[in-house]
Scaffold this active site. Structure first.
Site, PDB file in Angstrom:
ATOM      1  N   GLY A  46       0.770  -1.076  -0.168  1.00  0.00           N
ATOM      2  CA  GLY A  46       0.337  -0.592  -0.149  1.00  0.00           C
ATOM      3  C   GLY A  46       0.553   1.146   0.175  1.00  0.00           C
ATOM      4  O   GLY A  46       1.914   1.083  -0.513  1.00  0.00           O
ATOM      5  N   GLU A  47       0.873   2.499   0.648  1.00  0.00           N
ATOM      6  CA  GLU A  47       1.355   3.410   0.596  1.00  0.00           C
ATOM      7  C   GLU A  47       1.693   4.076   2.219  1.00  0.00           C
ATOM      8  O   GLU A  47       0.968   2.827   2.795  1.00  0.00           O
ATOM      9  CB  GLU A  47       0.507   4.497   0.384  1.00  0.00           C
ATOM     10  CG  GLU A  47       1.409   5.917  -0.231  1.00  0.00           C
ATOM     11  CD  GLU A  47       1.697   6.543   0.890  1.00  0.00           C
ATOM     12  OE1 GLU A  47       2.989   6.838   0.604  1.00  0.00           O
ATOM     13  OE2 GLU A  47       1.970   6.758   2.222  1.00  0.00           O
ATOM     14  N   SER A  48       3.329   3.647   2.280  1.00  0.00           N
ATOM     15  CA  SER A  48       4.116   2.849   3.694  1.00  0.00           C
ATOM     16  C   SER A  48       3.626   4.272   4.426  1.00  0.00           C
ATOM     17  O   SER A  48       3.224   4.513   6.272  1.00  0.00           O
ATOM     18  CB  SER A  48       5.317   3.500   3.399  1.00  0.00           C
ATOM     19  OG  SER A  48       6.355   4.263   2.933  1.00  0.00           O
ATOM     20  N   CYS A  75       6.877  -5.098   0.189  1.00  0.00           N
ATOM     21  CA  CYS A  75       6.087  -3.698  -0.518  1.00  0.00           C
ATOM     22  C   CYS A  75       6.431  -2.521   1.032  1.00  0.00           C
ATOM     23  O   CYS A  75       7.173  -2.216   1.399  1.00  0.00           O
ATOM     24  CB  CYS A  75       5.298  -3.526  -1.275  1.00  0.00           C
ATOM     25  SG  CYS A  75       5.590  -2.099  -2.447  1.00  0.00           S
ATOM     26  N   ARG A 101      12.865   3.813  -0.808  1.00  0.00           N
ATOM     27  CA  ARG A 101      11.434   3.689  -1.249  1.00  0.00           C
ATOM     28  C   ARG A 101      11.697   4.025  -3.102  1.00  0.00           C
ATOM     29  O   ARG A 101      12.220   4.831  -3.551  1.00  0.00           O
ATOM     30  CB  ARG A 101      10.503   4.828  -0.949  1.00  0.00           C
ATOM     31  CG  ARG A 101      10.545   5.022   0.015  1.00  0.00           C
ATOM     32  CD  ARG A 101       9.583   6.808   0.456  1.00  0.00           C
ATOM     33  NE  ARG A 101       9.062   7.104   2.050  1.00  0.00           N
ATOM     34  CZ  ARG A 101       8.377   6.276   2.376  1.00  0.00           C
ATOM     35  NH1 ARG A 101       7.486   6.245   2.202  1.00  0.00           N
ATOM     36  NH2 ARG A 101       8.076   6.701   4.099  1.00  0.00           N
ATOM     37  N   ILE A 129       5.421  -2.646  -7.460  1.00  0.00           N
ATOM     38  CA  ILE A 129       4.843  -1.662  -8.507  1.00  0.00           C
ATOM     39  C   ILE A 129       5.536  -0.547  -7.133  1.00  0.00           C
ATOM     40  O   ILE A 129       4.930  -0.778  -5.516  1.00  0.00           O
ATOM     41  CB  ILE A 129       3.087  -1.749  -8.028  1.00  0.00           C
ATOM     42  CG1 ILE A 129       2.574  -3.735  -8.767  1.00  0.00           C
ATOM     43  CG2 ILE A 129       2.442  -0.709  -7.769  1.00  0.00           C
ATOM     44  CD1 ILE A 129       1.084  -3.620  -8.073  1.00  0.00           C
ATOM     45  N   ARG A 130       5.713   0.371  -7.853  1.00  0.00           N
ATOM     46  CA  ARG A 130       6.630   1.135  -6.941  1.00  0.00           C
ATOM     47  C   ARG A 130       7.317   0.695  -6.303  1.00  0.00           C
ATOM     48  O   ARG A 130       7.211   1.607  -4.882  1.00  0.00           O
ATOM     49  CB  ARG A 130       4.970   2.586  -6.013  1.00  0.00           C
ATOM     50  CG  ARG A 130       5.132   2.983  -7.531  1.00  0.00           C
ATOM     51  CD  ARG A 130       3.801   4.287  -6.535  1.00  0.00           C
ATOM     52  NE  ARG A 130       4.385   5.144  -5.964  1.00  0.00           N
ATOM     53  CZ  ARG A 130       3.429   5.698  -4.852  1.00  0.00           C
ATOM     54  NH1 ARG A 130       2.320   5.291  -4.788  1.00  0.00           N
ATOM     55  NH2 ARG A 130       4.059   5.970  -4.390  1.00  0.00           N
ATOM     56  N   HIS A 165       5.184  -8.102  -4.254  1.00  0.00           N
ATOM     57  CA  HIS A 165       3.562  -8.103  -4.158  1.00  0.00           C
ATOM     58  C   HIS A 165       3.037  -9.473  -4.236  1.00  0.00           C
ATOM     59  O   HIS A 165       2.887 -10.479  -5.572  1.00  0.00           O
ATOM     60  CB  HIS A 165       2.305  -8.008  -4.593  1.00  0.00           C
ATOM     61  CG  HIS A 165       2.664  -6.240  -4.260  1.00  0.00           C
ATOM     62  ND1 HIS A 165       2.035  -5.597  -3.208  1.00  0.00           N
ATOM     63  CD2 HIS A 165       3.504  -4.998  -4.411  1.00  0.00           C
ATOM     64  CE1 HIS A 165       1.889  -4.430  -3.018  1.00  0.00           C
ATOM     65  NE2 HIS A 165       2.628  -4.517  -3.401  1.00  0.00           N
ATOM     66  N   GLU A 167       1.328 -12.475  -3.034  1.00  0.00           N
ATOM     67  CA  GLU A 167      -0.030 -12.116  -2.924  1.00  0.00           C
ATOM     68  C   GLU A 167      -1.166 -11.646  -4.086  1.00  0.00           C
ATOM     69  O   GLU A 167      -2.243 -12.040  -4.441  1.00  0.00           O
ATOM     70  CB  GLU A 167      -0.536 -11.088  -1.737  1.00  0.00           C
ATOM     71  CG  GLU A 167      -1.104 -10.235  -1.750  1.00  0.00           C
ATOM     72  CD  GLU A 167      -0.200  -8.750  -1.903  1.00  0.00           C
ATOM     73  OE1 GLU A 167       0.676  -7.858  -2.389  1.00  0.00           O
ATOM     74  OE2 GLU A 167       1.078  -9.408  -1.431  1.00  0.00           O
TER      75      GLU A 167
END
EC number: 4.3.3.6
Length: 184
Positions: A46-48, A75, A101, A129-130, A165, A167
């Site tokens: 997600g977004e850390s 991630c 990051r 992803i990013r 990721h 998952e």
């Protein structure tokens, strides 16, 4: 065993699916009290920054810093586990690593790669992803996989961290590894 997935953001259902495919019970952890009911925890991507704020808001940071619960971070979860993050202080500081990051680029630079992950398999599909990468590891941290010269998977004691990721694929072997080797 009962494996929790921190259900504040990220691909919670997908992680629970991998836990169940591994033969264990997956639990969406929404309250700090649930940490006492599980044998291991997955911190999803997600977004850390958002993840850290939500963990602060709901009281997870203090409880997890004091806990020896096995944790698997993917991630953003890896970033949260790191002792240091380039340009800032780490958060939970469970893995003695420095993370950079978005080191593979922006959202449009997302990619998939076949990974050779030590102790798991030579053909693990990694979805980036990013994604961050692990810029530095300290003594006691074992490097499990790289993409080029960038470290993307490590373990240390009861903690597993990956830049990608797992998952988001049908392959649950990374989750199985966490349960078999860190949670036991």
């Amino acid at each position: 065993m009962k494996i929790g997935v921190l259900a504040l953001q990220g691909a919670v259902r997908e992680h629970i699916r991998h836990i169940e495919l591994s033969g264990h019970e997956g639990i969406a952890v929404k309250k700090v009290e649930q940490l006492d009911e599980i044998d291991g925890l997955i911190l999803p991507g997600g977004e850390s920054t958002t993840l850290r704020r939500l963990m602060d808001l709901y009281g997870f940071k203090e409880k997890l810093q004091q806990s020896d619960l096995p944790i698997f971070g993917t991630c953003a979860g890896l970033i949260v586990l790191a002792k240091d993050v380039e340009g800032e202080t780490g958060y939970l500081k469970k893995l003695d690593i420095t993370v950079e990051r978005n080191s593979f680029g922006r959202q449009v630079d997302s990619f998939e790669a076949e990974l050779d992950i030590k102790g798991i398999a030579e053909d693990i599909e990694g979805v980036f992803i990013r994604a961050p990468h692990i810029a530095n590891v300290e003594e006691g941290v074992e490097i499990l996989s790289t993409v080029g010269d960038k470290i993307v998977a490590v373990k240390q004691g009861k903690y597993l961290g990956v830049s990608f990721h797992p998952e988001l694929t049908d392959d649950y072997r990374v989750t199985q590894y966490f349960i078999d080797h860190m949670v036991k």
